[in-house]
Design a protein around this motif. Structure first.
Motif, PDB file in Angstrom:
ATOM      1  N   ALA A 174      -2.989   5.091   1.519  1.00  0.00           N
ATOM      2  CA  ALA A 174      -2.623   3.905   0.725  1.00  0.00           C
ATOM      3  C   ALA A 174      -1.584   4.203  -0.356  1.00  0.00           C
ATOM      4  O   ALA A 174      -1.189   3.297  -1.090  1.00  0.00           O
ATOM      5  N   LYS A 175      -1.126   5.458  -0.439  1.00  0.00           N
ATOM      6  CA  LYS A 175      -0.287   5.828  -1.585  1.00  0.00           C
ATOM      7  C   LYS A 175       1.038   5.064  -1.632  1.00  0.00           C
ATOM      8  O   LYS A 175       1.633   4.900  -2.699  1.00  0.00           O
ATOM      9  N   GLY A 176       1.477   4.549  -0.476  1.00  0.00           N
ATOM     10  CA  GLY A 176       2.732   3.804  -0.472  1.00  0.00           C
ATOM     11  C   GLY A 176       2.663   2.512  -1.254  1.00  0.00           C
ATOM     12  O   GLY A 176       3.674   2.050  -1.811  1.00  0.00           O
ATOM     13  N   PHE A 177       1.478   1.903  -1.331  1.00  0.00           N
ATOM     14  CA  PHE A 177       1.361   0.619  -2.050  1.00  0.00           C
ATOM     15  C   PHE A 177       0.275   0.635  -3.132  1.00  0.00           C
ATOM     16  O   PHE A 177       0.093  -0.348  -3.835  1.00  0.00           O
ATOM     17  N   LEU A 178      -0.435   1.761  -3.273  1.00  0.00           N
ATOM     18  CA  LEU A 178      -1.406   1.912  -4.368  1.00  0.00           C
ATOM     19  C   LEU A 178      -0.997   3.091  -5.251  1.00  0.00           C
ATOM     20  O   LEU A 178      -1.812   3.942  -5.598  1.00  0.00           O
ATOM     21  N   SER A 179       0.266   3.120  -5.596  1.00  0.00           N
ATOM     22  CA  SER A 179       0.791   4.258  -6.367  1.00  0.00           C
ATOM     23  C   SER A 179       0.194   4.348  -7.769  1.00  0.00           C
ATOM     24  O   SER A 179       0.219   5.401  -8.396  1.00  0.00           O
ATOM     25  N   ASP A 180      -0.365   3.241  -8.276  1.00  0.00           N
ATOM     26  CA  ASP A 180      -0.919   3.231  -9.626  1.00  0.00           C
ATOM     27  C   ASP A 180      -2.432   3.459  -9.649  1.00  0.00           C
ATOM     28  O   ASP A 180      -3.082   3.243 -10.669  1.00  0.00           O
ATOM     29  N   LEU A 181      -2.993   3.907  -8.519  1.00  0.00           N
ATOM     30  CA  LEU A 181      -4.442   4.152  -8.461  1.00  0.00           C
ATOM     31  C   LEU A 181      -4.821   5.271  -9.428  1.00  0.00           C
ATOM     32  O   LEU A 181      -4.300   6.392  -9.354  1.00  0.00           O
ATOM     33  N   GLN A 182      -5.724   4.979 -10.364  1.00  0.00           N
ATOM     34  CA  GLN A 182      -6.128   5.945 -11.381  1.00  0.00           C
ATOM     35  C   GLN A 182      -7.162   6.922 -10.836  1.00  0.00           C
ATOM     36  O   GLN A 182      -8.007   6.558 -10.012  1.00  0.00           O
ATOM     37  N   GLU A 183      -7.097   8.170 -11.303  1.00  0.00           N
ATOM     38  CA  GLU A 183      -8.074   9.176 -10.894  1.00  0.00           C
ATOM     39  C   GLU A 183      -9.479   8.718 -11.313  1.00  0.00           C
ATOM     40  O   GLU A 183      -9.703   8.282 -12.433  1.00  0.00           O
ATOM     41  N   GLY A 184     -10.414   8.786 -10.375  1.00  0.00           N
ATOM     42  CA  GLY A 184     -11.786   8.386 -10.667  1.00  0.00           C
ATOM     43  C   GLY A 184     -12.075   6.935 -10.355  1.00  0.00           C
ATOM     44  O   GLY A 184     -13.232   6.514 -10.360  1.00  0.00           O
ATOM     45  N   SER A 185     -11.044   6.134 -10.086  1.00  0.00           N
ATOM     46  CA  SER A 185     -11.269   4.722  -9.739  1.00  0.00           C
ATOM     47  C   SER A 185     -11.501   4.588  -8.236  1.00  0.00           C
ATOM     48  O   SER A 185     -11.183   5.488  -7.451  1.00  0.00           O
ATOM     49  N   SER A 186     -12.043   3.468  -7.816  1.00  0.00           N
ATOM     50  CA  SER A 186     -12.410   3.255  -6.424  1.00  0.00           C
ATOM     51  C   SER A 186     -11.233   2.781  -5.592  1.00  0.00           C
ATOM     52  O   SER A 186     -10.621   1.745  -5.887  1.00  0.00           O
ATOM     53  N   VAL A 187     -10.926   3.522  -4.533  1.00  0.00           N
ATOM     54  CA  VAL A 187      -9.846   3.127  -3.638  1.00  0.00           C
ATOM     55  C   VAL A 187     -10.233   1.889  -2.833  1.00  0.00           C
ATOM     56  O   VAL A 187      -9.380   1.050  -2.510  1.00  0.00           O
ATOM     57  N   ILE A 188     -11.529   1.743  -2.516  1.00  0.00           N
ATOM     58  CA  ILE A 188     -11.980   0.564  -1.756  1.00  0.00           C
ATOM     59  C   ILE A 188     -11.872  -0.698  -2.615  1.00  0.00           C
ATOM     60  O   ILE A 188     -11.425  -1.753  -2.137  1.00  0.00           O
ATOM     61  N   GLU A 189     -12.263  -0.612  -3.872  1.00  0.00           N
ATOM     62  CA  GLU A 189     -12.104  -1.767  -4.770  1.00  0.00           C
ATOM     63  C   GLU A 189     -10.638  -2.180  -4.854  1.00  0.00           C
ATOM     64  O   GLU A 189     -10.320  -3.378  -4.828  1.00  0.00           O
ATOM     65  N   ALA A 190      -9.758  -1.183  -4.939  1.00  0.00           N
ATOM     66  CA  ALA A 190      -8.329  -1.480  -5.032  1.00  0.00           C
ATOM     67  C   ALA A 190      -7.826  -2.140  -3.749  1.00  0.00           C
ATOM     68  O   ALA A 190      -7.041  -3.102  -3.791  1.00  0.00           O
TER      69      ALA A 190
END
Length: 392
Positions: free
Chosen positions: A276-292
């Motif tokens: 998902a890094k192409g469109f979830l580049s702002d995903l914070q460490e420790g946050s849920s990738v599924i929620e995002a």
């Protein structure tokens, strides 16, 4: 010689009588000396003498008056669940979670720390040592009041030998971890796989209560499961049962020594985040990738919709494989899976209904990050039953 035998026999009888008394107090919650005498068939003077001794030892205490049955109100006794304490710790590959609990399993203090990755084994043990010292200071607890610690670790744990035979993330490959931790902490240590500890926690206190055949599925830095069949843990011949991260689900790849399995390489939290890094580049460490992903999908982001569908489908493949072999009555979804929304859970269950003869219930884990700690504490409570305290 006969005198020595009589002395030894007398000590044994006394210990057995104290065990009976202690068991009656724990079973009833609160009970009088007279009722203990009735239940155990021990004489009242014997019960009184042993109770007084156990009060001095800190195992029992008087809690007030009971109801009268035509005479003086009886004094009620209660087990002192804070006479000793137990520690629990779980390292899931990225976070160290620790707690100290009383003999009821109730937490007295808790500590959590996210470790920088990769967290090598020696670093984890050092953090474990410092965390325990911090918790004991917070509780004002002396070392001799701590019975032991249950430790959940990533990888294949061999409980009999006290080793971790396979743990790529920490570098423990056949290492005598139990002995190392015992020497460092000066305490009895029980080790188990981190997901097994989580499974035990949900089984004794969470959504697994009342079910005999349960599979707990965890998605985090890796993918694993805990298996309980007919009320007993199933560990396999080399205690590697439940390592479902090695299922051949997802694009094939060449696994080198120490590498993760195919399933967890692609569909663990880091694997999903990588896709998902192409469109979830702002995903914070420790946050849920599924929620995002769910949030982006609701905004009709095409790539997020496609990836979320792909993740759910591949997770469902893993569940179908498990169900086909073990036929559990309940699948407990944990880690990243607790963030699946109601629509997603229904979708997965519909797939399972289509793919396998009998689809189990799907329930999200209810204890959150406490599950592993509850399991770790419970593992020590099982190893140190209350009657063993009479030997201390």
């Amino acid at each position: 010689m006969r005198s020595t035998n009589r002395t030894g026999s007398s000590k044994l009888v006394k210990k057995l009588n104290k065990e009976e008394i202690l068991q009656q107090v724990i079973t009833h919650g609160q009970i009088s000396r007279a009722d203990i005498s009735k239940q155990t068939k021990l004489s009242r003077p014997c019960v009184s003498a042993l109770v007084e001794e156990m009060i001095r030892e800190g195992l029992l205490y008087e809690v007030g008056m009971g109801d009268s049955r035509g005479g003086r109100k009886p004094i009620l006794l209660e087990y002192n669940y804070q006479a000793y304490a137990i520690a629990g710790a779980v390292f899931d590959g990225s976070t160290l979670d620790m707690a100290i609990a009383d003999l009821k399993g109730q937490f007295l203090a808790r500590f959590q720390k996210r470790l920088s990755l990769p967290a090598q084994g020696e670093f984890v043990i050092e953090e474990l040592t410092q965390g325990l010292d911090r918790l004991m200071q917070e509780c004002g607890l002396e070392k001799d009041r701590l019975l032991g610690i249950g430790v959940g670790l990533p990888g294949v744990t061999q409980r009999g030998s006290g080793t971790v035979s396979f743990s790529p993330s920490t570098g423990w490959m056949g290492s005598p971890i139990q002995q190392t931790i015992e020497e460092r902490l000066g305490l009895p240590v029980i080790i188990d796989n981190d997901v097994n500890m989580m499974t035990l926690g949900e089984y004794v206190r969470g959504v697994g209560v009342g079910h005999a055949t349960v599979v707990y599925i965890y998605v985090g830095t890796g993918i694993g499961s805990g298996i309980i069949l007919d009320g007993q843990f199933y560990r396999g011949s080399r205690e590697a049962a439940g390592e479902i991260g090695f299922m051949m689900i997802g694009p094939d790849h060449v696994r080198r020594d120490g590498a993760s399995g195919v399933f967890e390489t692609h569909y663990s939290a880091p694997g999903i985040a990588s896709m998902a890094k192409g469109f979830l580049s702002d995903l914070q460490e420790g946050s849920s990738v599924i929620e995002a992903l769910i949030r982006c999908s609701r905004e009709e982001h095409a790539e997020a919709v496609k990836l979320l569908d792909d993740v759910y489908r591949h997770w469902a493949y893993g569940m179908a494989n498990i169900v086909s072999i073990l036929n559990p009555e309940l699948l407990i979804l944990s880690g990243e899976m607790v963030h699946i929304d109601e629509k997603g859970v229904k979708r997965i269950h519909d797939w399972l209904t289509e793919w396998v003869p009998v689809a189990p219930r799907l329930e999200k884990a209810s204890l959150g990050q406490q599950a592993g700690l509850i399991g770790a504490v419970h593992s020590v409570l099982e190893a140190f039953p209350s009657t063993r305290l009479l030997d201390r």
